[in-house]
Design a protein around this motif. Structure first.
Motif, PDB file in Angstrom:
ATOM      1  N   GLU A  99       0.776  -1.180  -0.141  1.00 17.01           N
ATOM      2  CA  GLU A  99      -0.122  -0.045   0.019  1.00 17.01           C
ATOM      3  C   GLU A  99       0.883   1.254   0.022  1.00 17.01           C
ATOM      4  N   GLU A 100       2.130   1.006   0.632  1.00 18.14           N
ATOM      5  CA  GLU A 100       2.857   2.321   0.661  1.00 18.14           C
ATOM      6  C   GLU A 100       4.049   2.438  -0.374  1.00 18.14           C
ATOM      7  N   THR A 101       4.372   1.276  -0.931  1.00 18.82           N
ATOM      8  CA  THR A 101       5.359   1.279  -1.796  1.00 18.82           C
ATOM      9  C   THR A 101       4.741   1.156  -3.255  1.00 18.82           C
ATOM     10  N   LYS A 102       4.842   1.947  -4.210  1.00 17.20           N
ATOM     11  CA  LYS A 102       4.191   1.889  -5.566  1.00 17.20           C
ATOM     12  C   LYS A 102       5.033   3.127  -6.414  1.00 17.20           C
ATOM     13  N   TRP A 103       4.907   2.588  -7.603  1.00 18.86           N
ATOM     14  CA  TRP A 103       5.753   3.524  -8.660  1.00 18.86           C
ATOM     15  C   TRP A 103       4.523   3.714  -9.740  1.00 18.86           C
ATOM     16  N   GLU A 104       4.139   4.968  -9.962  1.00 21.28           N
ATOM     17  CA  GLU A 104       3.003   5.304 -11.232  1.00 21.28           C
ATOM     18  C   GLU A 104       3.901   6.112 -12.384  1.00 21.28           C
ATOM     19  N   VAL A 105       3.844   5.558 -13.597  1.00 21.79           N
ATOM     20  CA  VAL A 105       4.696   5.730 -14.644  1.00 21.79           C
ATOM     21  C   VAL A 105       3.524   6.089 -15.883  1.00 21.79           C
ATOM     22  N   PRO A 106       3.564   7.496 -16.354  1.00 21.19           N
ATOM     23  CA  PRO A 106       2.819   7.835 -17.176  1.00 21.19           C
ATOM     24  C   PRO A 106       3.317   7.116 -18.543  1.00 21.19           C
ATOM     25  N   PHE A 107       2.427   6.758 -19.241  1.00 27.02           N
ATOM     26  CA  PHE A 107       2.642   5.963 -20.613  1.00 27.02           C
ATOM     27  C   PHE A 107       3.449   6.906 -21.480  1.00 27.02           C
ATOM     28  N   THR A 108       3.382   8.258 -21.467  1.00 26.22           N
ATOM     29  CA  THR A 108       4.245   9.088 -22.251  1.00 26.22           C
ATOM     30  C   THR A 108       5.546   9.182 -21.672  1.00 26.22           C
ATOM     31  N   ASP A 109       5.700   8.770 -20.619  1.00 27.56           N
ATOM     32  CA  ASP A 109       7.378   8.576 -20.257  1.00 27.56           C
ATOM     33  C   ASP A 109       8.013   7.344 -20.631  1.00 27.56           C
ATOM     34  N   LEU A 110       7.063   6.495 -21.210  1.00 33.39           N
ATOM     35  CA  LEU A 110       7.459   5.320 -21.895  1.00 33.39           C
ATOM     36  C   LEU A 110       7.520   5.469 -23.477  1.00 33.39           C
ATOM     37  N   GLY A 111       7.234   6.579 -23.809  1.00 30.47           N
ATOM     38  CA  GLY A 111       7.318   6.573 -25.246  1.00 30.47           C
ATOM     39  C   GLY A 111       6.308   5.727 -25.897  1.00 30.47           C
ATOM     40  N   ALA A 112       5.002   5.688 -25.371  1.00 30.46           N
ATOM     41  CA  ALA A 112       4.031   4.631 -25.599  1.00 30.46           C
ATOM     42  C   ALA A 112       3.064   5.545 -26.523  1.00 30.46           C
ATOM     43  N   GLY A 113       2.495   4.926 -27.499  1.00 32.99           N
ATOM     44  CA  GLY A 113       1.521   5.833 -28.332  1.00 32.99           C
ATOM     45  C   GLY A 113       1.093   4.706 -29.408  1.00 32.99           C
ATOM     46  N   TYR A 114       0.140   5.447 -30.129  1.00 29.58           N
ATOM     47  CA  TYR A 114      -0.538   4.547 -31.477  1.00 29.58           C
ATOM     48  C   TYR A 114       0.111   5.060 -32.616  1.00 29.58           C
ATOM     49  N   HIS A 115       0.221   4.316 -33.657  1.00 24.68           N
ATOM     50  CA  HIS A 115       1.019   4.528 -34.720  1.00 24.68           C
ATOM     51  C   HIS A 115      -0.175   5.326 -35.804  1.00 24.68           C
ATOM     52  N   LEU A 116      -0.606   6.506 -35.406  1.00 22.04           N
ATOM     53  CA  LEU A 116      -1.454   7.080 -36.095  1.00 22.04           C
ATOM     54  C   LEU A 116      -1.405   7.528 -37.778  1.00 22.04           C
ATOM     55  N   GLU A 117      -0.097   8.049 -37.818  1.00 24.59           N
ATOM     56  CA  GLU A 117       0.327   8.543 -39.226  1.00 24.59           C
ATOM     57  C   GLU A 117       0.088   7.512 -40.151  1.00 24.59           C
ATOM     58  N   GLU A 118       0.893   6.256 -39.645  1.00 22.12           N
ATOM     59  CA  GLU A 118       0.780   5.137 -40.595  1.00 22.12           C
ATOM     60  C   GLU A 118      -0.573   4.650 -40.966  1.00 22.12           C
ATOM     61  N   ALA A 119      -1.515   4.738 -39.863  1.00 23.97           N
ATOM     62  CA  ALA A 119      -2.997   4.253 -40.092  1.00 23.97           C
ATOM     63  C   ALA A 119      -3.658   5.113 -41.316  1.00 23.97           C
ATOM     64  N   VAL A 120      -3.364   6.320 -40.987  1.00 24.79           N
ATOM     65  CA  VAL A 120      -3.931   7.558 -42.034  1.00 24.79           C
ATOM     66  C   VAL A 120      -3.274   7.096 -43.480  1.00 24.79           C
ATOM     67  N   GLU A 121      -2.097   7.194 -43.379  1.00 29.14           N
ATOM     68  CA  GLU A 121      -1.429   6.837 -44.835  1.00 29.14           C
ATOM     69  C   GLU A 121      -2.161   5.469 -45.308  1.00 29.14           C
ATOM     70  N   GLN A 122      -2.288   4.490 -44.636  1.00 32.19           N
ATOM     71  CA  GLN A 122      -2.698   3.152 -45.217  1.00 32.19           C
ATOM     72  C   GLN A 122      -4.378   3.513 -45.512  1.00 32.19           C
ATOM     73  N   ALA A 123      -4.948   4.323 -44.773  1.00 29.22           N
ATOM     74  CA  ALA A 123      -6.371   4.389 -45.043  1.00 29.22           C
ATOM     75  C   ALA A 123      -6.544   5.337 -46.314  1.00 29.22           C
ATOM     76  N   TYR A 124      -5.608   6.334 -46.559  1.00 23.03           N
ATOM     77  CA  TYR A 124      -5.781   7.123 -47.721  1.00 23.03           C
ATOM     78  C   TYR A 124      -5.282   6.293 -48.910  1.00 23.03           C
ATOM     79  N   ASN A 125      -4.472   5.352 -48.907  1.00 21.24           N
ATOM     80  CA  ASN A 125      -3.928   4.532 -50.164  1.00 21.24           C
ATOM     81  C   ASN A 125      -4.874   3.675 -50.367  1.00 21.24           C
ATOM     82  N   THR A 126      -5.929   3.074 -49.483  1.00 21.79           N
ATOM     83  CA  THR A 126      -6.684   2.079 -49.634  1.00 21.79           C
ATOM     84  C   THR A 126      -7.503   2.274 -51.037  1.00 21.79           C
ATOM     85  N   GLY A 127      -7.549   1.537 -51.899  1.00 23.19           N
ATOM     86  CA  GLY A 127      -8.124   1.764 -53.305  1.00 23.19           C
ATOM     87  C   GLY A 127      -7.487   2.476 -54.335  1.00 23.19           C
ATOM     88  N   ARG A 128      -6.093   3.182 -53.832  1.00 21.11           N
ATOM     89  CA  ARG A 128      -5.497   3.887 -54.969  1.00 21.11           C
ATOM     90  C   ARG A 128      -4.207   3.167 -55.324  1.00 21.11           C
TER      91      ARG A 128
END
Length: 214
Positions: A99-128
């Motif tokens: 209860e007294e010993t814990k560490w909280e790490v924001p996802f941003t400190d881990l470089g975490a994230g979604y690959h949004l630009e890659e998804a958008v590029e794939q979406a735009y190229n779909t059918g092209r």
């Protein structure tokens, strides 16, 4: 005899007329079905070509269930960032011992994230991309059922390993024996401190969960 011949001729004439009606009816049915098939084919072809001539991301293209129809790459990226960047920024990874010993790490400190630009590029190229035949097949699929592009998620493994190392260093504590000393004419007892060391072997499942090489 002459009357019988006349009646026989009439029967044959009626029979021939009946056969002609059947043939004409069958021909009409065939023509109607053929016209329907051709009509649907040309209508469907027109709809697909119309879809493939549109600007922006095509109708029926979604990313993680979010429609991006008609959007430019910039608009699509802004739409996804509004949802997913906020989502990542609000996430915290918690390592807890008690209860007294814990560490909280924001996802941003881990470089975490979604690959949004890659998804958008794939979406735009779909059918092209691809040949005209391949593009048409994709366009037909978009009209019929759509195409959903899943979002990929990752984080910086080096940052994750560095954070785990930092936590281990803070967690580990060497045992200290109790001591007796004499200060100002009095005996002072310093109680012992129990040591603790994180079992690295038990952390392997966590490392594997986060795809960190052991």
């Amino acid at each position: 005899m002459q009357q019988k011949g006349v009646r026989s001729h009439r029967r044959e004439a009626r029979h021939e007329a009946h056969k002609k009606k059947i043939m004409i009816g069958a021909l009409v049915v065939v023509l109607v079905v053929l016209a329907g098939v051709l009509g649907y084919y040309f209508y469907h072809r027109h709809q697909v070509l119309k879809l493939l001539s549109a600007e922006g991301i095509y109708q029926g293209v979604t990313v993680d269930g979010i429609s991006l129809e008609g959007m430019t790459k910039e608009e699509a990226l802004a739409t996804l960032e509004e949802k997913y960047v906020t989502e990542v920024n609000g996430q915290v990874l918690t390592f807890q011992f008690d209860e007294e010993t814990k560490w909280e790490v924001p996802f941003t400190d881990l470089g975490a994230g979604y690959h949004l630009e890659e998804a958008v590029e794939q979406a735009y190229n779909t059918g092209r991309e691809g040949t005209d035949k391949e593009r048409f097949q994709v366009g037909a699929q978009l009209l019929k059922e759509g195409i959903d592009i899943p979002l990929e998620y990752s984080y910086d493994t080096e940052k994750m390993k560095a954070k785990l190392t930092e936590i281990v260093e803070e967690f580990d504590r060497h045992a200290v024996d109790s001591t007796v000393s004499r200060k100002n004419g009095k005996f002072v007892v310093t109680p012992e401190e129990t040591g603790r060391i994180m079992d690295q072997e038990k952390q392997k499942p966590m490392r594997q969960l986060f795809w960190i090489p052991v």
